[in-house]
Scaffold this motif. Sequence first.
Motif, PDB file in Angstrom:
ATOM      1  N   MET A  85       0.826  -1.204   0.000  1.00  0.00           N
ATOM      2  CA  MET A  85       0.000   0.000   0.000  1.00  0.00           C
ATOM      3  C   MET A  85       0.860   1.254   0.000  1.00  0.00           C
ATOM      4  O   MET A  85       0.549   2.245  -0.652  1.00  0.00           O
ATOM      5  N   HIS A  86       1.970   1.222   0.722  1.00  0.00           N
ATOM      6  CA  HIS A  86       2.797   2.409   0.919  1.00  0.00           C
ATOM      7  C   HIS A  86       3.835   2.623  -0.176  1.00  0.00           C
ATOM      8  O   HIS A  86       4.789   3.371   0.028  1.00  0.00           O
ATOM      9  N   GLN A  87       3.653   2.025  -1.315  1.00  0.00           N
ATOM     10  CA  GLN A  87       4.545   2.258  -2.449  1.00  0.00           C
ATOM     11  C   GLN A  87       4.097   3.548  -3.155  1.00  0.00           C
ATOM     12  O   GLN A  87       2.906   3.807  -3.293  1.00  0.00           O
ATOM     13  N   MET A  88       5.056   4.329  -3.627  1.00  0.00           N
ATOM     14  CA  MET A  88       4.718   5.578  -4.323  1.00  0.00           C
ATOM     15  C   MET A  88       3.901   5.301  -5.584  1.00  0.00           C
ATOM     16  O   MET A  88       3.048   6.101  -5.957  1.00  0.00           O
ATOM     17  N   GLU A  89       4.117   4.159  -6.218  1.00  0.00           N
ATOM     18  CA  GLU A  89       3.336   3.804  -7.398  1.00  0.00           C
ATOM     19  C   GLU A  89       1.843   3.721  -7.051  1.00  0.00           C
ATOM     20  O   GLU A  89       0.988   4.148  -7.828  1.00  0.00           O
ATOM     21  N   MET A  90       1.537   3.204  -5.859  1.00  0.00           N
ATOM     22  CA  MET A  90       0.132   3.152  -5.430  1.00  0.00           C
ATOM     23  C   MET A  90      -0.399   4.560  -5.184  1.00  0.00           C
ATOM     24  O   MET A  90      -1.526   4.879  -5.550  1.00  0.00           O
ATOM     25  N   MET A  91       0.397   5.420  -4.557  1.00  0.00           N
ATOM     26  CA  MET A  91      -0.060   6.790  -4.313  1.00  0.00           C
ATOM     27  C   MET A  91      -0.414   7.467  -5.631  1.00  0.00           C
ATOM     28  O   MET A  91      -1.441   8.141  -5.723  1.00  0.00           O
ATOM     29  N   LYS A  92       0.424   7.270  -6.648  1.00  0.00           N
ATOM     30  CA  LYS A  92       0.159   7.878  -7.949  1.00  0.00           C
ATOM     31  C   LYS A  92      -1.154   7.378  -8.543  1.00  0.00           C
ATOM     32  O   LYS A  92      -1.866   8.127  -9.208  1.00  0.00           O
ATOM     33  N   MET A  93      -1.494   6.116  -8.290  1.00  0.00           N
ATOM     34  CA  MET A  93      -2.753   5.569  -8.805  1.00  0.00           C
ATOM     35  C   MET A  93      -3.962   6.203  -8.131  1.00  0.00           C
ATOM     36  O   MET A  93      -5.007   6.372  -8.755  1.00  0.00           O
ATOM     37  N   LEU A  94      -3.830   6.559  -6.865  1.00  0.00           N
ATOM     38  CA  LEU A  94      -4.932   7.174  -6.136  1.00  0.00           C
ATOM     39  C   LEU A  94      -5.032   8.673  -6.358  1.00  0.00           C
ATOM     40  O   LEU A  94      -6.093   9.252  -6.206  1.00  0.00           O
ATOM     41  N   ASP A  95      -3.920   9.311  -6.698  1.00  0.00           N
ATOM     42  CA  ASP A  95      -3.850  10.763  -6.868  1.00  0.00           C
ATOM     43  C   ASP A  95      -4.445  11.151  -8.235  1.00  0.00           C
ATOM     44  O   ASP A  95      -3.737  11.392  -9.198  1.00  0.00           O
ATOM     45  N   ALA A  96      -5.771  11.231  -8.295  1.00  0.00           N
ATOM     46  CA  ALA A  96      -6.490  11.434  -9.565  1.00  0.00           C
ATOM     47  C   ALA A  96      -6.109  12.738 -10.258  1.00  0.00           C
ATOM     48  O   ALA A  96      -6.036  12.786 -11.480  1.00  0.00           O
ATOM     49  N   ASP A  97      -5.859  13.802  -9.490  1.00  0.00           N
ATOM     50  CA  ASP A  97      -5.568  15.090 -10.135  1.00  0.00           C
ATOM     51  C   ASP A  97      -4.065  15.354 -10.284  1.00  0.00           C
ATOM     52  O   ASP A  97      -3.660  16.397 -10.794  1.00  0.00           O
ATOM     53  N   GLY A  98      -3.226  14.423  -9.837  1.00  0.00           N
ATOM     54  CA  GLY A  98      -1.783  14.546 -10.039  1.00  0.00           C
ATOM     55  C   GLY A  98      -1.095  15.638  -9.240  1.00  0.00           C
ATOM     56  O   GLY A  98      -0.004  16.060  -9.595  1.00  0.00           O
ATOM     57  N   ASN A  99      -1.700  16.067  -8.130  1.00  0.00           N
ATOM     58  CA  ASN A  99      -1.101  17.160  -7.349  1.00  0.00           C
ATOM     59  C   ASN A  99      -0.206  16.660  -6.203  1.00  0.00           C
ATOM     60  O   ASN A  99       0.160  17.426  -5.327  1.00  0.00           O
ATOM     61  N   HIS A 100       0.121  15.393  -6.202  1.00  0.00           N
ATOM     62  CA  HIS A 100       1.007  14.780  -5.207  1.00  0.00           C
ATOM     63  C   HIS A 100       0.389  14.742  -3.815  1.00  0.00           C
ATOM     64  O   HIS A 100       1.107  14.710  -2.815  1.00  0.00           O
ATOM     65  N   MET A 101      -0.923  14.768  -3.771  1.00  0.00           N
ATOM     66  CA  MET A 101      -1.691  14.634  -2.526  1.00  0.00           C
ATOM     67  C   MET A 101      -2.866  13.712  -2.832  1.00  0.00           C
ATOM     68  O   MET A 101      -3.438  13.781  -3.919  1.00  0.00           O
ATOM     69  N   VAL A 102      -3.225  12.868  -1.878  1.00  0.00           N
ATOM     70  CA  VAL A 102      -4.411  12.028  -2.030  1.00  0.00           C
ATOM     71  C   VAL A 102      -5.437  12.517  -1.026  1.00  0.00           C
ATOM     72  O   VAL A 102      -5.216  12.459   0.184  1.00  0.00           O
ATOM     73  N   THR A 103      -6.542  13.048  -1.534  1.00  0.00           N
ATOM     74  CA  THR A 103      -7.612  13.525  -0.658  1.00  0.00           C
ATOM     75  C   THR A 103      -8.505  12.356  -0.250  1.00  0.00           C
ATOM     76  O   THR A 103      -8.476  11.288  -0.868  1.00  0.00           O
ATOM     77  N   LYS A 104      -9.305  12.569   0.753  1.00  0.00           N
ATOM     78  CA  LYS A 104     -10.254  11.540   1.196  1.00  0.00           C
ATOM     79  C   LYS A 104     -11.198  11.187   0.053  1.00  0.00           C
ATOM     80  O   LYS A 104     -11.531  10.020  -0.159  1.00  0.00           O
ATOM     81  N   SER A 105     -11.605  12.172  -0.699  1.00  0.00           N
ATOM     82  CA  SER A 105     -12.494  11.942  -1.839  1.00  0.00           C
ATOM     83  C   SER A 105     -11.828  11.054  -2.895  1.00  0.00           C
ATOM     84  O   SER A 105     -12.437  10.116  -3.413  1.00  0.00           O
TER      85      SER A 105
END
Length: 159
Positions: free
Chosen positions: A40-60
Amino acid sequence: MKTCTTSAGLIVATLLGALFTTAAVAADPMLSTGGYATEMHQMEMMKMLDADGNHMVTKSEFDRYYASIFDELDKNKDGNIDATEWAGTKATEQISIATGGYSRELRSMKMMSMVDKNNDHKVSKDEFIAYHGMLFKAMDKSGDNQIDGQEWLAKQTGN
């Protein structure tokens, strides 16, 4: 007599301490299964969740991503994922919107039992989203309803 009472008190205190420690670990979804947390804590996963590409994953974004994962797993579209849907019908079957390692770890029966809060041997969308909501809350160290890269990697870096 006092020695006996003191010894009994020490035993009770030790047992209670062990019980609370075990409960705290079980309640922390990030400590539930090492492989899942690591993937879960891989940066590749974060990029998949970060829909708008701003390097932040919101609750939404987090909730939308996990709703999509649920929808992909719910093959018969009945609103629940049973063991066959959860594990997949082929060993190589993976979730198309996740990394292979994450897909493999999520689809373990151990994970299914952790997400299946009412123990009915199937996972509803509400259970799935609620479980992952706990993950979001655990990862959002700042409490600002978004996870930045540092928070995302915190499990791996020990922060």
